[in-house]
Every structure is written in C-alpha cells, then in structure tokens.
Scaffold this motif. Structure first.
Motif, mmCIF file in Angstrom:
data_model
loop_
_atom_site.group_PDB
_atom_site.id
_atom_site.type_symbol
_atom_site.label_atom_id
_atom_site.label_comp_id
_atom_site.label_asym_id
_atom_site.label_seq_id
_atom_site.Cartn_x
_atom_site.Cartn_y
_atom_site.Cartn_z
ATOM 1 N N ARG B 55 -16.371 -25.261 -68.135
ATOM 2 C CA ARG B 55 -15.928 -26.300 -69.079
ATOM 3 C C ARG B 55 -16.285 -27.659 -68.548
ATOM 4 N N ARG B 56 -16.180 -28.654 -69.434
ATOM 5 C CA ARG B 56 -16.207 -30.037 -68.988
ATOM 6 C C ARG B 56 -14.767 -30.525 -68.948
ATOM 7 N N ILE B 63 -17.755 -31.554 -64.364
ATOM 8 C CA ILE B 63 -17.878 -30.249 -65.007
ATOM 9 C C ILE B 63 -17.413 -29.176 -64.032
ATOM 10 N N GLU B 64 -16.900 -28.081 -64.598
ATOM 11 C CA GLU B 64 -16.456 -26.967 -63.783
ATOM 12 C C GLU B 64 -17.391 -25.795 -64.008
ATOM 13 N N ARG B 71 -14.826 -21.322 -58.243
ATOM 14 C CA ARG B 71 -14.918 -22.401 -59.230
ATOM 15 C C ARG B 71 -15.118 -23.723 -58.508
ATOM 16 N N LEU B 72 -16.149 -24.437 -58.871
ATOM 17 C CA LEU B 72 -16.413 -25.741 -58.284
ATOM 18 C C LEU B 72 -16.463 -26.790 -59.372
ATOM 19 N N SER B 73 -16.117 -28.018 -59.010
ATOM 20 C CA SER B 73 -16.293 -29.111 -59.961
ATOM 21 C C SER B 73 -17.255 -30.113 -59.347
ATOM 22 N N LEU B 74 -18.138 -30.609 -60.154
ATOM 23 C CA LEU B 74 -19.200 -31.502 -59.714
ATOM 24 C C LEU B 74 -19.336 -32.599 -60.749
#
Lengths: 745, 87
Positions: B55-56, B63-64, B71-74
């Motif tokens: 998702r965003r 974004i994930e 799970r990473l967010s960048l």
C-alpha cells in the motif's frame, strides 16, 4: 598476501586495534547478544540476565550500553552485553557503528566478546542471515539462537536445524525467548568452548578482492582481531565516508587516506562496487535456506494483514491514529496528575514535618525550600515519564509505533524530519522531558538531535499556569463567533510554538546538520502481544535513570535558586513589617497580620539576590515591555516555569495566590510604574510575556535531560542560547511592533 | 551485478513506486546514492528478488512493500531509483 588464518597469532608491531584484552584466566568471559531489530534479542537478554542490567552510555556517543550478569549451568558467571539491533556491519546509524566497532575491536571501552549469541527471527531466516553471515565471517565464536520457534510452528514452517548447523558451521539452538523454550539448551551451549565457523560464504569480485588484499596487507596484526576479520576491516576503511571517528583514530597513518584514494578510483572504474559483496551473500543465503527451511506455499492472510488493513487504511488509518494519540495524550495527564499531586502533598507533608521539628533558620529553610523542593521537583516528573514510557513500550512492542511513523512520515518529511519524530514531539506537549527521552527511537543522528532541540517549543503543561494568569488578567472574555478571545489567544500560543519548531528544524537541517540525503527505510514488524514484564522493567529503568542523572542537576539548581531568593535577608524594612505582623497577630487581628506578612515576604524577595538580578535585568527586558518584577519572575522560572505565578503573587504581596486568583489578576492590571505613574502592564505586554514563555528555554530540568541524551554540554548550551535569543527577539517584535501599530503600550 | 542485464536499458523498466497495491515484480536494477543503494540491497532487495507492493501511506508517501516476507517502508524518492520488471 596474507597467510591462512590462525586467530591465535601473537601480536606484533604497532596496533591498529587497541582494545586491550587482559589474559583470559583473569577476566570474566563476555558474551554479546546480537541480531536484527525485532529479532526478540532484547527479550532473550532480559531472560538471561533476569532483568538485572546496568545501563550506561558508550563514551562520546549517544548509544546506550546494556550489560548484565548471567550464571551458566557450570556455575561460571559471565557478562552479557546487549549490542544494539543492527542490519549490517556496514553501519547506517550510530547504533550500528558501535556494533561494528565492538566486533572489530575498535571500541576502547568494550573489548570484543568471547562468544557471540546471534539471535535470528526463525520466521524470516533469509533476511536475518545477512548480518549473521557477516558476523560468522569475522572468525569469532558464534552460537546461533533460532528465536520465535513458537511462531514457526504456528505458521507451519519446518526448519532443519542439522542442515543449518552443517552449512553455517556453528551450533544452532531453537528457542522461544518469549515462551521460555530452549533456554536451557542455549545456556548449556553458551557454556561450551565454541569454535569459530570455518565456512566461507563470501566471494569477493576480483577487482574488489585485489584492492581489499592490498589494504589488508598494510594493517598490522593484533591478537584480538582474527585474521579473517582483517578483510572486513579493510572493507570498512574503503566504504568509510569520512564521518567515522573510531576508524580515523585507530587506522595507522596514511592507510585511511590510501583507502579513500582507492575508493574514489573504484567509483570511477567499477560502478556499483560498493554493494558487490551484498549480492554474493544473498546467493549463499538462498542456498542455505533452500536446504534448511521448508515453508508452506501460498499467500497467507495473517492476523497482521487484517490489522494493517484497518490501521494503515487511507481513511480509517489517520482517524484511528488521531484517536489513539489523543487517548495516550489524555492518559498521560489523567494518570500522571493524581500521582503528581500525591508526590506534591507528600513533599509538603515532609516539609511541614521538618518545620515542626527544626527551629527556624537557614538550615530549616535550606532543607524545606531548597532540598525538598528540589527533590520534589525531580520526583514530580516521574509519573509523566513512567506513563509515557509505558505507552511507548506498548506501541513499540505491539508494532504500532512503526505504523504511526509510516502515517506521519510525509508530514514530518516536509520539515526535514521523519515519522519517528512525531511521537516525541507530541509527548512534549505534556512535558518536554519524556519527549526528549523518547527520541532514542530515532536512528538518524541528525534527526534525533534536531528533534531534541525543537521539542521544548511545544508548549508544555508547565506553561499553562502562566498563560492562564496572563490571559485571565489581560484578555477580555468576549465571544468571537464560536470561540472566545481567551480561547483564541491560548491556541495562538500553542501555534506559535509549533511554527517556531518547524522553522528552527528547517533551518537547522539546512545549516548545522547538513549531510547527504539520509535513507529513511523502516521495517514494519508483525503485530505482537506486548511483553508486560519487559515494558515495566523498561519503565522502571528509564525513571531511575532520569532520577539519577537529571535529579542531581535539578537539585543543584533548586538549591542555588533557594539561595538567590532567600539571601540577603529582608533588611530593616522587611524586619519592621515582620514585627508589626507578629504584633497584629498577638493583638488578635489575624487578617492584618497576614497582610503584613505578605508585604514582608514581598519586600524580602525584592531585596534578595533574585530580586537584584531581576532589577539588573530590567534594562535588557524593558524593550520587551517587562519591568523588574517580571524580571524576578524570569529568574525564579529557571526552577520551573509555573513558579512564575507564585513569584508574581509574592511580589504583589498576595502570598498564596495562584493563576486563578482574581486579586492577583487585579494587581497585574492595576500595577503602577512608580517612575511614570502610569500603568505598568497592558494587554500588549501580557501577550509579549506569553510569547516569551512560549519560546524561551527556562526549564533547567529539560537542559539536564538534553545533556544526558546528547552526552555532551554543547547541545544544551546551544539550545539555551538559541531559544532565549529567539524569545527575546519575538517579544521585542510583538511589543515594539504592537506599539508602532498603536495596539497598546 | 547491479548492472544493466541482457542489454535492457533500465530506464525502460518501471520503478518500484509505480507499482499498484497488490502488484508483484522482480528487482532489476538499483540506482541512487551508493551508501543508500547498499543499505537497500542489504535489507534484501537484490536484483532478482521478488517484491510486492502492499500500500501507499494515507498521505501518499512512503510506500509499504513486501520482500522476503518482511514488510518495509521506503520513501517514494528512493523507490523511484529501483527498477523492476513487472510480472
């Protein structure tokens, strides 16, 4: 070219690695616990050390050092050190730099450990093995703890432990730190004399290999650094971006410069060389995992996904976020306030008790108004810290903290910070002290500093009595549409604080804290039930650390201020008033006696050092519209901002009046400047004073905490100067600007 | 190696931040500041790895995504440097 490794090679030549290790027989064995964040290694540490660990700082940096004791089955006692969670030996934060430095023997105060217990989240073996392989390659004894085996069973994953042991070359122990499974096996394994792994996992690409060997041959040998690790040290030198103090300090002259030259040459010739070893490692990992791990196929709709669908939903996410933050915020006030009142009453009772026992005089005054006041002030912060850290612990443990940062990141990014700064800043609206302490979750060094420096701009609860007094005295209670003028004024004060924080953060990020574009990447861990024991242990630990570190400063400040406000003694005028007061009481006129007593107190304050400083300040604060009486209040506010109110009461001879007292408000409105004969204060001055309180750094307790969290005096002093200069300029602008616009005088 | 492979120009591929929620792809090439590229790869995003956009964030950024079941967010600005071949 280096000969095949024998880690027990004797030392010779100048040392690169200076961490001196005394002979093994004399020194206690050290075991380091290491792993990715979210691997559960802290839970394991708590289990092994039975929640009895000492927390300090690594010298010169803001990273915490946690060491505890553990008794192994053989009866041998060992020191267990909980190294910070890390993703790679190539560091991306001060925490990770410490891990690398300790393992490579570059950290003077912490020799390399005798044994490493590497904790892996067994439900994500491949990702966690990355750091594991790096550590195994160093040639030190390692035991791999496969943690979270309970989750492995739940998810239907099968792990072939013997295959892992064979491929990695080290003992592998399945455990569940949370459930207490496998701990006995782990402790028995920790008791053995574990040999380092002899497996080789990495393959350097040829061009990189040549450069590494060239550098490595220039590094002297040292007995605490296994030969195999020398290539890693060479790589660290190559990848160094010039910010690393330890490398610069320990590298032989010239080697660091040569490394930089070589690195630049490679940048020009082999693009992407900086990450070549990464791919090789993952190839090795994929082989190992293929042999050792069997996971059930298909996409699993796990509990975490259901939670995330709601908690990071486009609409529901922010709504729930606001509700959760609001609830936490409210709880800090609701739960902490009764405890704070209790402490207040206890201190008063103690003071009263002492007053009953000791004769009046300097000793009693020092004890009651100096020491007990200081201790009371320190202890009063503890409930807020405890409640806030309780919630922070729950948020972090459950995994929601990462989601909160995920939601707020864009907004915080606009001012150059990241989502992780949001909760510390929000907490600062209650009190900046726990807010500043909460910044430890921010890994980026610069972001953490900037967040610490702007947190005090969030109007804390200690400013409220000052706002209430001034708004009550000077702002008419009229309605403007749906809101009242006092309401608008109060909101404006909060808004000014936020705007100042945003502005200062943006400026700091652009000037003092320049650097390359930092990488903001965050892991969103699976949701988990919090470990209440760990949380309570951490709450206790934080509170005790605060009391010990900040408490001493607060106590010292309280005593100094007590002295300034009590000496020199009132002088003839105050003494005369005192005796008249006593006479009136004896004659059965208590009201008059009280009135005279209050006058005496007022005169005494004026004559004290604090009063004289207030008067001396007057020329500096006149341009802001303030007079010497406010000046005295500014001095006493150094103890705590809300003391301003009681100081005003004393100066106006009103004894125990507080911010809601109508008579104090009247006095403020009606006060006359003896020199001009006109009103001393006006609504404009009231606003100017409020703006001053929004922006000025007056809270010595906050300064003490900032000193502890940044491990230096440089930043607290910078904060003091920066905030007070800003406050002066803003008040000046408000007062003079308001006068020029004809808004008052 | 993190180099253009098979003569395909990375610029012709899609970027990680252009994926739609639920879409999967394979990492082809990473570009950006070298230290950042290294760290992103160390977290598991090496060429050849599968990723799936989850998702965003509600405000659009970051974004994930899911890589190696983590799970990473960048931030999008970094994700824009990661070229993927969609499946």
């Amino acid at each position: 070219m280096s000969a095949p490794a024998d880690p027990r090679l004797a030392a010779g030549g100048p040392a690169l690695v200076t961490a001196e290790a005394p002979p093994r027989a004399e020194r206690r064995r050290t075991i380091a616990i290491l792993g990715n964040p979210n691997s559960g290694k802290s839970t394991l540490f708590n289990v092994l050390t039975r929640l009895r660990a000492k927390v300090g700082n690594y010298p010169g940096v803001t990273v915490e050092k946690k060491v505890g004791g553990c008794e192994l089955p053989s009866g041998r006692r060992v020191d267990v050190i909980d190294l910070p969670g890390s993703y790679s030996l190539q560091p991306n934060s001060p925490d990770e730099t410490i891990v690398r430095d300790v393992l490579l023997g570059l950290q003077d105060d912490t020799p390399p450990p005798d044994l490493i217990v590497f904790v892996v989240d067994a439900t994500h073996v491949d990702r966690h093995l990355y750091l594991a392989l790096q550590v195994l390659e160093l040639g030190r004894p390692v035991v791999l703890a496969l943690n979270m085996m309970d989750a492995v069973r739940e998810q239907g994953i099968t792990i072939h432990v013997e295959a892992l042991e064979r491929d990695l070359g080290v003992p592998v122990v399945p455990i569940s730190a949370k459930k207490g499974e496998g701990i006995g096996d782990l402790r028995r394994t920790m008791d053995r004399d574990v040999e380092p792994s002899t497996r080789r996992f990495r393959q350097w690409p040829p061009h990189l290999q040549r450069v590494l060997h060239r550098l490595e041959s220039r590094l002297p040998r040292h007995e605490t650094l296994p030969d195999r690790a020398r290539l890693d040290l060479a790589l660290a030198l190559l990848l160094d971006d010039g910010e690393d103090d330890q490398l610069a300090r320990h590298a032989p002259p010239g080697v660091l410069d040569d490394a930089r030259v070589l690195a630049r040459r490679m940048d020009a010739t082999s693009r992407g060389w900086r990450s070549d070893d990464v791919e090789g490692r993952y190839e090795a990992i994929e082989e190992i995992v293929r042999r050792a791990v069997t996971a059930p196929g298909g996409k699993q709709d796990r509990v975490r996904d259901r939670f995330d669908r709601v908690l990071t939903h486009r609409v529901l996410g922010p709504v729930l976020f606001v509700l959760i933050m609001g609830a936490i915020f409210q709880s800090v006030f609701a739960w902490a306030q009764p405890a704070m009142d209790l402490i207040d009453r206890a201190m008063r009772a103690l003071g009263g008790g002492i007053e009953g026992v000791l004769p009046a005089g300097p000793v009693r005054s020092l004890l009651v108004s100096g020491i007990i006041a200081g201790v009371g002030a320190t202890l009063t912060f503890v409930p807020q810290i405890a409640v806030l850290f309780f919630f922070l612990g729950v948020l972090e443990d459950t995994g929601y903290m990462a989601r909160a940062a995920f939601i707020m990141d864009r907004l915080m990014g606009r001012v150059g910070l990241s989502g992780r700064s949001f909760i510390p800043l929000l907490s600062s609206f209650a009190c900046a002290i726990p807010g500043v302490m909460a910044t430890r979750t921010i890994d980026n060094r610069r972001d953490r500093l900037v967040t610490i420096l702007v947190a005090p701009f969030m109007s804390c609860s200690a400013r409220l009595p000052v706002y209430a007094l001034l708004i009550g005295a000077f702002v008419p209670n009229v309605w403007v549409g749906f809101v009242t003028l006092p309401g608008i004024t109060l909101f404006s004060m909060y808004l000014i604080g936020v705007l100042a924080a945003v502005g200062v953060a943006a400026v700091l990020k652009r000037t003092l804290m320049k650097g390359g574009r930092p990488l903001y990447v965050m892991e969103l861990p699976p949701y988990r039930m919090p470990s209440w024991r760990s949380i309570f242990a951490s709450v206790w630990e934080r509170s005790m650390l605060f009391v010990k570190n900040a408490g001493s400063v607060i106590l010292a400040v309280s005593i100094v201020l007590w002295f300034l406000a009590s000496y020199p003694k009132g002088g003839p005028e105050a003494a005369a008033l005192e005796s008249r007061a006593q006479a009136a009481e004896l004659a059965g006129r208590p009201a008059e006696g009280k009135q005279l007593k209050q006058e005496a107190a007022g005169v005494a304050l004026e004559n004290s050092f604090a009063g004289r400083v207030g008067r001396a300040l007057e020329p500096a604060i006149r341009p802001l519209g303030f007079d010497w009486r406010i000046g005295i209040g500014l001095v006493t506010s150094l103890a705590a901002r809300e003391v301003m109110v009681s100081t005003m009461a004393t100066v106006f001879h009103l004894g125990n009046a507080d911010e809601h007292s109508a008579s104090l408000r009247e006095e403020l409105r009606g006060a006359v400047d003896p020199r001009t004969g006109r009103k001393a204060y006006s609504p404009l001055i009231g606003i100017s004073l409020m703006v001053f309180y929004v922006l000025a750094c007056q809270c010595m307790s906050t300064v003490a905490v900032v000193r502890r969290e940044t491990n230096s005096w440089r930043w607290p002093i910078f904060m003091l100067v920066m905030m007070n200069v800003l406050a002066w300029m803003a008040s000046f602008a408000v007062f003079q600007g308001g006068r020029a616009l004809g808004l008052g005088s | 190696m993190n180099d253009p492979v098979d003569g395909i120009d990375p610029a012709a591929l899609r970027t990680l931040d252009s994926l739609e929620p639920g879409e999967s792809a394979t990492i082809a090439h990473l570009a950006g500041e070298p230290a950042n590229v290294r760290r992103i790869m160390e977290l598991g995003l090496v060429p050849g790895t599968d990723v799936r956009l989850i998702r965003r964030a509600p405000l659009g950024d970051p974004i994930e995504f899911s890589v190696r079941d983590v799970r990473l967010s960048l931030r999008r600005i970094e994700a824009a440097g990661i070229r993927v071949s969609a499946r």
